[in-house]
Design an enzyme around this catalytic site. Structure first.
Site, PDB file in Angstrom:
ATOM      1  N   TYR A  42      -4.289   5.177   2.938  1.00 23.50           N
ATOM      2  CA  TYR A  42      -3.500   6.300   3.893  1.00 23.50           C
ATOM      3  C   TYR A  42      -1.951   6.218   3.360  1.00 23.50           C
ATOM      4  O   TYR A  42      -1.392   5.283   3.022  1.00 23.50           O
ATOM      5  CB  TYR A  42      -3.452   5.499   5.337  1.00 23.50           C
ATOM      6  CG  TYR A  42      -2.632   6.142   6.395  1.00 23.50           C
ATOM      7  CD1 TYR A  42      -1.454   5.673   6.689  1.00 23.50           C
ATOM      8  CD2 TYR A  42      -3.065   7.296   6.764  1.00 23.50           C
ATOM      9  CE1 TYR A  42      -0.887   6.301   7.727  1.00 23.50           C
ATOM     10  CE2 TYR A  42      -2.308   8.118   7.847  1.00 23.50           C
ATOM     11  CZ  TYR A  42      -1.105   7.792   8.391  1.00 23.50           C
ATOM     12  OH  TYR A  42      -0.495   8.341   9.084  1.00 23.50           O
ATOM     13  N   ASP A  71       1.494   3.433  -3.688  1.00 27.10           N
ATOM     14  CA  ASP A  71       2.096   3.678  -2.435  1.00 27.10           C
ATOM     15  C   ASP A  71       2.514   2.196  -1.760  1.00 27.10           C
ATOM     16  O   ASP A  71       1.605   1.392  -1.540  1.00 27.10           O
ATOM     17  CB  ASP A  71       1.165   4.378  -1.362  1.00 27.10           C
ATOM     18  CG  ASP A  71       1.739   4.590  -0.150  1.00 27.10           C
ATOM     19  OD1 ASP A  71       1.461   5.260   0.639  1.00 27.10           O
ATOM     20  OD2 ASP A  71       2.652   3.600   0.300  1.00 27.10           O
ATOM     21  N   LYS A  98       8.814   1.002   5.786  1.00 30.46           N
ATOM     22  CA  LYS A  98       8.797  -0.277   6.764  1.00 30.46           C
ATOM     23  C   LYS A  98       9.937  -1.289   6.613  1.00 30.46           C
ATOM     24  O   LYS A  98      10.975  -1.204   6.886  1.00 30.46           O
ATOM     25  CB  LYS A  98       7.363  -1.089   6.536  1.00 30.46           C
ATOM     26  CG  LYS A  98       6.145   0.116   6.765  1.00 30.46           C
ATOM     27  CD  LYS A  98       4.839  -0.580   6.637  1.00 30.46           C
ATOM     28  CE  LYS A  98       4.021   0.480   6.991  1.00 30.46           C
ATOM     29  NZ  LYS A  98       3.244   0.805   8.380  1.00 30.46           N
TER      30      LYS A  98
HETATM   31  P1  KE4 Z   1       4.960   6.264   7.984  1.00 30.26           P
HETATM   32  O1  KE4 Z   1       5.117   7.768   7.754  1.00 30.26           O
HETATM   33  O2  KE4 Z   1       4.002   5.937   9.269  1.00 30.26           O
HETATM   34  O3  KE4 Z   1       6.264   5.739   8.151  1.00 30.26           O
HETATM   35  O4  KE4 Z   1       4.237   5.736   6.680  1.00 30.26           O
HETATM   36  C1  KE4 Z   1       3.010   6.267   6.340  1.00 30.26           C
HETATM   37  C2  KE4 Z   1       2.627   5.167   5.302  1.00 30.26           C
HETATM   38  C3  KE4 Z   1       2.331   5.383   4.052  1.00 30.26           C
HETATM   39  N1  KE4 Z   1       1.895   4.550   3.313  1.00 30.26           N
HETATM   40  C4  KE4 Z   1       0.934   3.271   3.562  1.00 30.26           C
HETATM   41  C5  KE4 Z   1       0.580   2.515   2.746  1.00 30.26           C
HETATM   42  C6  KE4 Z   1       1.127   3.151   4.969  1.00 30.26           C
HETATM   43  O5  KE4 Z   1       0.522   1.867   5.551  1.00 30.26           O
HETATM   44  C7  KE4 Z   1       1.820   3.975   6.054  1.00 30.26           C
HETATM   45  C8  KE4 Z   1       1.585   3.851   7.490  1.00 30.26           C
HETATM   46  N2  KE4 Z   1       0.987   2.607   8.048  1.00 30.26           N
HETATM   47  C9  KE4 Z   1       0.708   2.662   9.313  1.00 30.26           C
HETATM   48  C10 KE4 Z   1      -0.064   1.448   9.470  1.00 30.26           C
HETATM   49  N3  KE4 Z   1      -1.323   1.303   8.813  1.00 30.26           N
HETATM   50  C11 KE4 Z   1       1.560   3.219  10.425  1.00 30.26           C
HETATM   51  C12 KE4 Z   1       1.012   2.648  11.736  1.00 30.26           C
HETATM   52  C13 KE4 Z   1       1.231   4.291  12.416  1.00 30.26           C
HETATM   53  O6  KE4 Z   1       0.712   5.175  11.846  1.00 30.26           O
HETATM   54  O7  KE4 Z   1       1.686   4.328  13.710  1.00 30.26           O
END
Ligand code: KE4
Length: 441
Positions: free
Chosen positions: A156, A251, A279
Site C-alpha cells: 500500500y 516506500d 509517519k
Molecule cells: P498516508 O497518506 O496515510 O500518510 O500514507 C500512505 C502510506 C504510504 N506507504 C505506506 C507503506 C503506508 O503504510 C501508508 C499508510 N499506512 C496506513 C496503515 N497501514 C495508514 C493508516 C490509514 O490509512 O489510516
C-alpha cells in the site's frame, strides 16, 4: 507443558458514549471516520472514540484504558506525548503555525534525514505518505522518460489512483483493493507482481523492454500484515533495476526510522534510488517526504522541470515535532530495546497460539509484528488473504475488551513503542492467551 488456563472471565465491556459519538459522526463524515483503517470494517462493530493518549496508552470517551499497539499506525515510536516533542511544539506554536514561505528548520530536518537515510542526499517535504509516493512516481517517470511502474500486490502506497491496484491496508480490509473511481486509464501503466517474487519482476521487464520507470516496493511489507522480504529479494530488485535502467523506489513510510535510524535500507544493506518517508518524521503531525540523490532530486521544481507543490509542505509545527523525534531517535536510539520488547511479545503470542492449538504464524521485524491466523508463513498477498479473518475479528474484540488495542485488521502490522515496557508486554501476552482461547471457540 501448556500454561494454566486463564480465568475464562468474559469482561463487561460497553461503549455507550462512543456508540453515540459514532452515530453523530456518521451524519457528517463518510463512515464516521476520516480514514477507513479506523472504521473496524474488518472486525465488525463500532470503534471506541479516543479522548486522549499518553505514553503507551489510549483512553476512550467511555473511560476505558488500552495498551496501544496502533501508535497512530506507526508515527508514535516514542509513545504519545513525549516531553521533548511536546516542548518542541509548545515552543513553535507562538512563532506561528504556517507561513507559506521557507524556513531554516526545513533545511535542518532535510539535512538530518539525508544524514540518516543512505539513499537520500536531497529531499522534498509533503504532508502525507500518499503525496510522497505519488510524487516519487512522477519523479521516476520524469527522469527516465518511461511510463510504467511495477508495484507489488498487497503493498500500500496511499490512495493515489495509479497505485490503488491490489492495494493492501484498509483497501484490502474493505475489499476495495481496486477502488471504484480509479479509471482504467489511471492504472494502465501500473504493472503488478507478487511480493517476494523477483522472477516475476524480471518477466515484466522482458515483456516491457525500455518502458518501466521504476519498481516501487515496501522493503518490509506492513500493509498485508507484517511480511518480511525473503533473503536476497531486495538485492535482486536492486540488481534488476540497475541492469534495466529503471529506478528502485523504497516506500519506507512505515519502516523509515522505525526498523533502524536509517530505515529498512540500512537494516538490509540495499540502497534504492528514491525513498518515500512519512509517519515518524512528523512526530505525530502531518509530514512526509521523498528523497534521493542530488542528480535525481534536482529534477524537481523549481530546481528542475518536474512539478510538485504543497501549501503545508514543511509546516513549522510538523517540522518541529519531526526534528524533536529524530533527535531522540539519534541521540537515545531505542532500537535495541524495541527489538527486545517486541521479541518478548512475539514469543508470548506464539506460546499463546500453540497452547490454544490455533493455526498461526507470528511474523516480526524490529518493533513491527503481526499474528496471522494462518498455517505456515505469509510471504505474499495470496498467503495473507488466506488467513482466518473471522477468527482474527474475534481475537481483536477479546483483546479490546480486556484493554489491549490491537490493529483492527489482519492486514495491518502492530507497533511497539519505546514507552512500552516488559510489564505491559507481559500483560498483553496474558490477555492474548485468554483472547486466543475465546477466539478458538
Ligand atoms: P498516508 O497518506 O496515510 O500518510 O500514507 C500512505 C502510506 C504510504 N506507504 C505506506 C507503506 C503506508 O503504510 C501508508 C499508510 N499506512 C496506513 C496503515 N497501514 C495508514 C493508516 C490509514 O490509512 O489510516
Amino acid at each position: 507443558m501448556s500454561s494454566p488456563t486463564p480465568a475464562r472471565s468474559k469482561p463487561e465491556y460497553s461503549l455507550p458514549k462512543s456508540k453515540a459519538a459514532f452515530e453523530r459522526a456518521c451524519r457528517t463524515i463518510p463512515g464516521g471516520v476520516n480514514s477507513p483503517a479506523r472504521a473496524f470494517g474488518a472486525v465488525g462493530g463500532e470503534p471506541p472514540f479516543i479522548a486522549r493518549a499518553a505514553g503507551p496508552f489510549l483512553y476512550d470517551i467511555d473511560d476505558h484504558k488500552y495498551i496501544d499497539y496502533i501508535g497512530s499506525w506507526g508515527p508514535m515510536i516514542l509513545g504519545h506525548g513525549h516531553p521533548a516533542v511536546e516542548r518542541a511544539l509548545l515552543n513553535a506554536i507562538p512563532l506561528g503555525t504556517s507561513y507559506g514561505a521557507p524556513t531554516e528548520r526545513e533545511a535542518e530536518i532535510a539535512k538530518a534525514v539525508a544524514h540518516a537515510v543512505p539513499s537520500i542526499e536531497m529531499a522534498r517535504w509533503v504532508s502525507s505518505g500518499t503525496e510522497a509516493a505519488m510524487s516519487a512516481v512522477r519523479v521516476a517517470r520524469g527522469v527516465t522518460g518511461r511510463s510504467k511502474i511495477v508495484k507489488m500486490a498487497g503493498c500500500y502506497h496511499g490512495h493515489v489512483d495509479a497505485l490503488l491496484v491490489q492495494a493492501g491496508s484498509s483497501a484490502t480490509t474493505l475489499g476495495t483493493p481496486n477502488s471504484p473511481g480509479v479509471t482504467a486509464g489511471a492504472t494502465a501503466d501500473t504493472l503488478l507482481c507478487p511480493f517476494n517474487d523477483s522472477e516475476a519482476v524480471s518477466r515484466l521487464f522482458e515483456a516491457n523492454p525500455g518502458a518501466i520507470a521504476a519498481v516501487l516496493v515496501e522493503p518490509v511489507a506492513g500493509n498485508m500484515g507484517l511480511v518480511p522480504p525473503r533473503p536476497g529479494y531486495l538485492q535482486s530488485l536492486r540488481d534488476i533495476t540497475q541492469k534495466e535502467g529503471a529506478l528502485l523506489v523504497f516506500d519506507e513510510v512505515m519502516t523509515g526510522f522505525r526498523l533502524s535510524y536509517g530505515g529498512a535500507q540500512s537494516l538490509y544493506g540495499v540502497v534504492p534510488d528514491l525513498t518515500v518517508l512519512g509517519k515518524i518524521i512528523g512526530g505525530g503531525l502531518p509530514a512526509a517526504a521523498y528523497g534521493g540523490s542530488q542528480s535525481v532530486m534536482q529534477a524537481v521544481s523549481p530546481a528542475g522541470p518536474i512539478f510538485q507543490a504543497g501549501t503545508l509542505s514543511g509546516n513549522p509545527l510538523a517540522v518541529a515535532a519531526g526534528l524533536a523525534t529524530l533527535k531522540i531517535l539519534r541521540e537515545e536510539p531505542p532500537y535495541e530495546r524495541l527489538e527486545s520488547l517486541t521479541e518478548r511479545l512475539e514469543h508470548g503470542l506464539i506460546k499463546a497460539a500453540v497452547d490454544a492449538r490455533v493455526p498461526h504464524v507470528v511474523q516480526r521485524v524490529g518493533s513491527m509484528i503481526t499474528l496471522f491466523f494462518h498455517e505456515g508463513p505469509v510471504w505474499n498477498y495470496a498467503d495473507a488473504k488466506a488467513c482466518d479473518t473471522r477468527r482474527f475479528a474475534r481475537f481483536f474484540w477479546e483483546l479490546l475488551a480486556r484493554g489491549v488495542y490491537w490493529p483492527c485488521s489482519q492486514f495491518e502490522a502492530a507497533f511497539v513503542s519505546s514507552a512500552h515496557d516488559e510489564d505491559l508486554i507481559d500483560q498483553t501476552i496474558a490477555v492474548a492467551a485468554e483472547a486466543i482461547r475465546f477466539a478458538a471457540e
